[in-house]
Design a protein around this motif. Structure first.
Motif, short mmCIF file in Angstrom:
data_model
loop_
_atom_site.label_atom_id
_atom_site.label_comp_id
_atom_site.label_asym_id
_atom_site.label_seq_id
_atom_site.Cartn_x
_atom_site.Cartn_y
_atom_site.Cartn_z
N THR A 110 -25.42 104.58 72.09
CA THR A 110 -24.21 105.08 72.74
C THR A 110 -24.33 105.03 74.26
O THR A 110 -23.40 104.60 74.96
N ALA A 111 -25.48 105.47 74.77
CA ALA A 111 -25.69 105.48 76.22
C ALA A 111 -25.65 104.07 76.78
O ALA A 111 -25.04 103.82 77.84
N MET A 112 -26.28 103.13 76.10
CA MET A 112 -26.29 101.76 76.61
C MET A 112 -24.90 101.15 76.53
O MET A 112 -24.48 100.41 77.45
N SER A 113 -24.17 101.44 75.49
CA SER A 113 -22.79 100.93 75.37
C SER A 113 -21.92 101.47 76.50
O SER A 113 -21.15 100.73 77.12
N ALA A 114 -22.07 102.76 76.79
CA ALA A 114 -21.31 103.36 77.89
C ALA A 114 -21.70 102.74 79.23
O ALA A 114 -20.84 102.48 80.08
N CYS A 115 -22.99 102.46 79.41
CA CYS A 115 -23.45 101.85 80.66
C CYS A 115 -22.89 100.43 80.83
O CYS A 115 -22.52 100.04 81.94
N PHE A 129 -25.95 101.08 91.20
CA PHE A 129 -26.05 102.39 90.55
C PHE A 129 -25.83 102.26 89.04
O PHE A 129 -26.52 102.91 88.24
N ALA A 130 -24.88 101.41 88.67
CA ALA A 130 -24.62 101.19 87.25
C ALA A 130 -25.81 100.51 86.58
O ALA A 130 -26.18 100.86 85.44
N TRP A 131 -26.43 99.58 87.28
CA TRP A 131 -27.62 98.91 86.73
C TRP A 131 -28.78 99.89 86.57
O TRP A 131 -29.53 99.82 85.59
N ALA A 132 -28.95 100.77 87.56
CA ALA A 132 -30.03 101.75 87.47
C ALA A 132 -29.83 102.67 86.26
O ALA A 132 -30.78 102.99 85.54
N LEU A 133 -28.59 103.08 86.04
CA LEU A 133 -28.28 103.93 84.89
C LEU A 133 -28.52 103.17 83.59
O LEU A 133 -29.12 103.70 82.64
N ALA A 134 -28.07 101.91 83.54
CA ALA A 134 -28.23 101.10 82.34
C ALA A 134 -29.70 100.82 82.06
O ALA A 134 -30.15 100.84 80.90
N GLY A 135 -30.49 100.56 83.11
CA GLY A 135 -31.92 100.32 82.92
C GLY A 135 -32.62 101.53 82.35
O GLY A 135 -33.54 101.41 81.53
N THR A 136 -32.18 102.72 82.75
CA THR A 136 -32.76 103.95 82.22
C THR A 136 -32.37 104.13 80.75
O THR A 136 -33.21 104.50 79.92
N ALA A 137 -31.10 103.85 80.44
CA ALA A 137 -30.67 103.92 79.04
C ALA A 137 -31.39 102.89 78.18
O ALA A 137 -31.75 103.16 77.03
N PHE A 138 -31.61 101.71 78.74
CA PHE A 138 -32.33 100.65 78.04
C PHE A 138 -33.75 101.11 77.69
O PHE A 138 -34.30 100.74 76.65
N THR A 139 -34.35 101.92 78.56
CA THR A 139 -35.70 102.42 78.32
C THR A 139 -35.74 103.29 77.07
O THR A 139 -36.77 103.37 76.38
N GLY A 140 -34.62 103.94 76.76
CA GLY A 140 -34.55 104.73 75.52
C GLY A 140 -34.78 103.88 74.29
O GLY A 140 -35.36 104.34 73.30
N MET A 285 -30.21 92.50 84.92
CA MET A 285 -30.40 93.61 85.85
C MET A 285 -30.75 94.91 85.11
O MET A 285 -31.67 95.63 85.54
N PRO A 286 -30.09 95.24 84.00
CA PRO A 286 -30.55 96.41 83.23
C PRO A 286 -31.97 96.24 82.70
O PRO A 286 -32.75 97.21 82.66
N TRP A 287 -32.34 95.02 82.34
CA TRP A 287 -33.69 94.75 81.85
C TRP A 287 -34.71 94.99 82.95
O TRP A 287 -35.78 95.56 82.70
#
Length: 424
Positions: A110-115, A129-140, A285-287
């Protein structure tokens, strides 16, 4: 007790007379207002190296403040075993809760989809900022697969293998090769030569470098680029079949097939519908953001000026896992999206503790063994020391920087311009 530069660029602890303190020889390095205001004692190449186990409680507290940590623990007594520490924790921290496990999968998806949606609507100036958030969600995704690899996700190992492969596939991380090498890291944490997760360079290694290799190592392991060095680790360790035994290879090949299959299906489709820029924008970038956290968590948890790597004959499992692993508090949103992987000490004491029990296990360790633990809040001073000073193995002082013989411009500039805040 303070760290000073006994030679240009080389951090080492030095002793001071009672009632006096020590100034830091290089401007901007481990300097705090409290240190600057105290009486100065000149240092030189004869500065005394003092192991942590020889420091008083007051000296350790001072050292912790100067290095950016909340606490630096005493050395664990030799007679304490890892099993003693494991048995001190309440049994419930080892219990699996399938509901919480599956909710972590749902949370990450859900978090990655939202990102990805946020990325799609963000103007160019908000994309970082969006990439930083997505990268953190990707870590999940990685943390869920990580629990599967440690057999702390589900009571059924086949379910864990399936979920692990599926969660790792978008990260282009082959599950089984990672599981094998990561378990080796747990079995040999902070053991010289053997630890596969992170390792100081040796002078023997440096002697083999040609000028190009020396430049690349220093740039990628001696600057903040180190916080993305897991990209190199991922590539070197997880795709080479020669690193695995004949018995291991069939499962490794399956994992590689899953990763290559994902790439063959997802990447062309992403490029077809969104173009090359879409591939960069929605995946690359999220990766890279994910790899920032992979690298940062690893180095912060296992690299510190006072934490030694030990040769096999001197290595002690209890000391390495409890005292050699750092607890680091990160912002709450980071810990939520990465499923508390930063509550890392109990995970090294007993890797089968599921992520949702790490906080309770940490509190138990603090109660029973807190005097031997190192803790910090993520800050620039800790990162600065890791990037600019903790490079080369030294038997007496644990680490010395790449430029331990003579300070080099690459490191001199960093020591002066990188932030030195230790607020927590």
């Amino acid at each position: 007790m303070a760290f000073a530069l006994a030679r240009p660029g080389a951090l080492r602890p030095i002793s001071a007379q009672r009632g006096q303190s020590v100034r830091v020889a290089k401007p901007g390095l481990l300097r705090t207002p409290a240190v600057a205001a105290r009486p100065r004692v000149q240092t030189n190449a004869a500065a005394l190296s003092v192991p942590v186990n020889q420091l008083t409680d007051e000296e350790r507290a001072n050292l912790a403040r100067e290095l950016g940590y909340k606490s630096i623990g005493r050395e664990l007594p030799d007679h304490v075993t890892l099993m003693d520490i494991v048995k001190s924790m309440p049994p419930e921290v080892f219990e699996l809760d399938h509901g919480k496990a599956w909710r972590s999968v749902l949370t990450s998806i859900t978090a990655m989809s939202a990102c990805l949606y946020i990325i799609s609507i963000s103007p160019w100036y908000l994309l970082p900022f969006a990439w930083a958030l997505a990268g953190t969600a990707f870590t999940g995704f990685f943390v869920v697969g990580h629990d599967c690899g440690h057999r702390s996700f589900h009571k059924n190992n086949l379910v864990e293998d399936i979920v692990g492969h599926l969660m790792f596939a978008p990260l282009i991380y082959p599950f089984e090769p990672w599981r094998i090498k990561h378990n080796h890291h747990h079995a040999h944490t902070n053991k010289l030569v053997e630890d596969t997760a992170w390792h100081p360079v040796t002078e023997a290694d440096m002697a083999k470098w040609n000028p190009t290799a020396a430049f690349l190592y220093k740039v990628f392991l001696g600057t903040p680029l180190k916080l993305w060095a897991s990209v190199g680790h991922w590539l070197v360790w997880h795709f080479d079949l020669n690193k695995y035994t004949e018995k291991q290879r069939p499962r490794v090949i399956v994992s590689l097939a899953v990763v290559y299959g994902f790439m063959a299906l997802a990447f062309p489709a992403l490029i077809y519908y969104t173009g090359v820029w879409g591939f960069v924008k929605y995946w690359l970038m999220p990766w890279l953001g994910y790899h920032f956290w992979m690298s940062t968590f690893t180095v912060v948890h296992h690299t510190a000026p006072h934490i030694p790597f030990k040769p096999a004959e001197e290595w002690n499992a209890a000391k390495a896992q409890l005292s050699g692993t750092v607890h680091c508090d990160f912002p709450a949103w980071v810990e939520f999206l990465t499923h508390d992987i930063s509550w890392h000490v109990p995970h090294h004491v007993a890797s089968k503790i599921p992520w949702y029990n790490l906080r309770k296990a940490t509190e138990s360790l603090r109660k029973n063994w807190g005097e031997y633990m190192t803790e910090c809040t993520f800050n620039w001073r800790v990162v600065k020391n890791i990037c600019t000073e903790c490079h080369v193995y030294d038997e007496k002082i644990n680490y010395k920087p790449f430029d331990f013989k003579k300070e080099e411009p690459l490191f001199a500039v960093q020591r002066r311009i990188l932030p030195d805040s230790a607020a927590y």
